[in-house]
Design a protein around this motif. Structure first.
Motif, PDB file in Angstrom:
ATOM      1  N   SER A  11       2.298   1.907  -3.506  1.00 33.98           N
ATOM      2  CA  SER A  11       1.288   2.466  -4.413  1.00 33.98           C
ATOM      3  C   SER A  11       0.953   3.904  -4.048  1.00 33.98           C
ATOM      4  O   SER A  11       0.678   4.734  -4.928  1.00 33.98           O
ATOM      5  CB  SER A  11       0.027   1.595  -4.400  1.00 33.98           C
ATOM      6  OG  SER A  11      -0.579   1.595  -3.119  1.00 33.98           O
ATOM      7  N   THR A  12       1.012   4.227  -2.753  1.00 33.45           N
ATOM      8  CA  THR A  12       0.720   5.591  -2.319  1.00 33.45           C
ATOM      9  C   THR A  12       1.796   6.562  -2.787  1.00 33.45           C
ATOM     10  O   THR A  12       1.488   7.679  -3.255  1.00 33.45           O
ATOM     11  CB  THR A  12       0.598   5.648  -0.780  1.00 33.45           C
ATOM     12  OG1 THR A  12      -0.467   4.774  -0.363  1.00 33.45           O
ATOM     13  CG2 THR A  12       0.305   7.061  -0.313  1.00 33.45           C
ATOM     14  N   HIS A  18      -6.002   0.503  -3.939  1.00 29.92           N
ATOM     15  CA  HIS A  18      -4.823   1.369  -3.941  1.00 29.92           C
ATOM     16  C   HIS A  18      -4.118   1.356  -5.299  1.00 29.92           C
ATOM     17  O   HIS A  18      -3.682   2.405  -5.785  1.00 29.92           O
ATOM     18  CB  HIS A  18      -3.864   0.948  -2.832  1.00 29.92           C
ATOM     19  CG  HIS A  18      -4.282   1.407  -1.472  1.00 29.92           C
ATOM     20  ND1 HIS A  18      -3.961   2.649  -0.969  1.00 29.92           N
ATOM     21  CD2 HIS A  18      -5.039   0.806  -0.520  1.00 29.92           C
ATOM     22  CE1 HIS A  18      -4.468   2.789   0.239  1.00 29.92           C
ATOM     23  NE2 HIS A  18      -5.133   1.686   0.544  1.00 29.92           N
ATOM     24  N   ILE A  28       0.837  -1.202   0.000  1.00 33.30           N
ATOM     25  CA  ILE A  28       0.000   0.000   0.000  1.00 33.30           C
ATOM     26  C   ILE A  28       0.871   1.251   0.000  1.00 33.30           C
ATOM     27  O   ILE A  28       0.591   2.223  -0.719  1.00 33.30           O
ATOM     28  CB  ILE A  28      -0.954  -0.008   1.210  1.00 33.30           C
ATOM     29  CG1 ILE A  28      -2.013  -1.090   1.017  1.00 33.30           C
ATOM     30  CG2 ILE A  28      -1.608   1.362   1.406  1.00 33.30           C
ATOM     31  CD1 ILE A  28      -2.963  -1.240   2.182  1.00 33.30           C
TER      32      ILE A  28
END
Length: 307
Positions: free
Chosen positions: A92-93, A122, A89
């Motif tokens: 991807s952020t 995400h 996550i």
């Protein structure tokens, strides 16, 4: 990790380093953290391969620090590293907010224990915003049909993505229909799609064949080992006669019978205005069409995300 720490000290004195491949070196999170500290002193770094180690979530978090700071890194391979949910996550952020320079990303086979679709959400948000990623490999992410629907709905306007590897993601008919909708989209620029080792099956193949009839960007398609019966393979074979762009086609490991084999044989033996590289050949024995698998090493190298 001891070797990685020693290498990190050496790297710190190499500001012109452009690439580093440490695939399969049993590096764990401590060693990776030291390596990243050294690589932060390499402003020209464009390529980093840490696949087949064991950096896990803590090591991946160190790599994220590099992603946050680097404007030159083009290719990152973190496949098969036991990376957990939180680090995926976080990656991807970063790509959703601060990094648009990365072009190639391999996150195959993370350690995922959750069965919900939070990761898909995400990735979808990232691909909706990010204008850098051209090649993305997400093998063994357990995306399943709902996750693939979420991702494809967010990339209908994406004009950057060229290679998408979704092998081994438990994708079935509904997921195939989501992929087909994306391939039919006017803004789709995808050139290479990997869907091997899923459960596309016969009616998923029908959806994809309908997309192939109208798609004009795809060059490579991999549908190996998808439990596709003769009817589904027949639909795929029929679509090839209407598709002017596909040059690499992999469907070995499905259920071939005479109806589809005769169409594939007819297509293979007609005059082509393009290269044609399937993963099998057909030939006639006693008035029946037979098939045999051929080498695909070159196609994997040419069309895929680095391994």
């Amino acid at each position: 990790d001891t070797g990685a720490m020693a290498l990190a000290r050496l790297i710190g004195g190499c500001p012109n380093l452009e690439g580093l491949n440490l695939q399969g070196n049993s590096i764990e999170h401590t060693g990776s953290q030291h390596l990243i500290d050294g690589l932060k002193q390499c402003p020209n770094l464009e390529y980093l391969n840490l696949s087949w180690n064991s950096i896990q979530t803590d090591g991946a978090m160190a790599v994220i620090e590099l992603l946050n700071e680097s404007t030159r890194l083009v290719e990152l391979n973190l496949a098969n590293n036991e990376i957990g949910h939180d680090a995926i996550i976080a990656i991807s952020t970063v790509l959703n907010t601060t990094n648009n320079s990365l072009r190639i990303l391999n996150l195959d086979n993370p350690r995922i224990v959750s069965i919900d679709q939070e990761l898909a959400i995400h990735f979808a948000k990232m691909l909706y915003v990010n204008t850098g990623i051209e090649r993305l490999s997400l093998r063994k992410h357990k995306l399943r049909d709902p996750g693939l629907f979420t991702i494809t709905e967010h990339i209908l306007d994406n004009t950057t993505l060229r290679v998408l590897d979704l092998n081994s993601n438990e994708i079935s008919v509904q997921g195939s229909e989501s992929i087909a909708k994306y391939l039919k989209g006017k803004k789709c620029q995808l050139e290479s799609l990997f869907l091997a080792n899923n459960q596309v099956a016969t009616f998923g193949a029908r959806a994809i064949s309908q997309a192939l009839s109208v798609n004009r960007t795809l060059l490579h398609l991999d549908l190996c080992y998808n439990n596709i019966e003769d009817q589904g393979l027949t639909w795929l074979a029929e679509s090839l006669f209407q598709n002017p762009t596909l040059i690499s086609f992999k469907v070995f490991g499905n259920h071939f019978e005479q109806r589809c084999l005769r169409l594939f044989h007819e297509f293979a033996n007609q005059e082509h205005q393009r290269d044609w590289n399937p993963d099998f050949v057909t030939y006639i024995v006693d008035d029946e069409v037979q098939m045999a698998k051929v080498d695909e090493t070159l196609e994997n190298f040419q069309f895929g995300v680095s391994s």
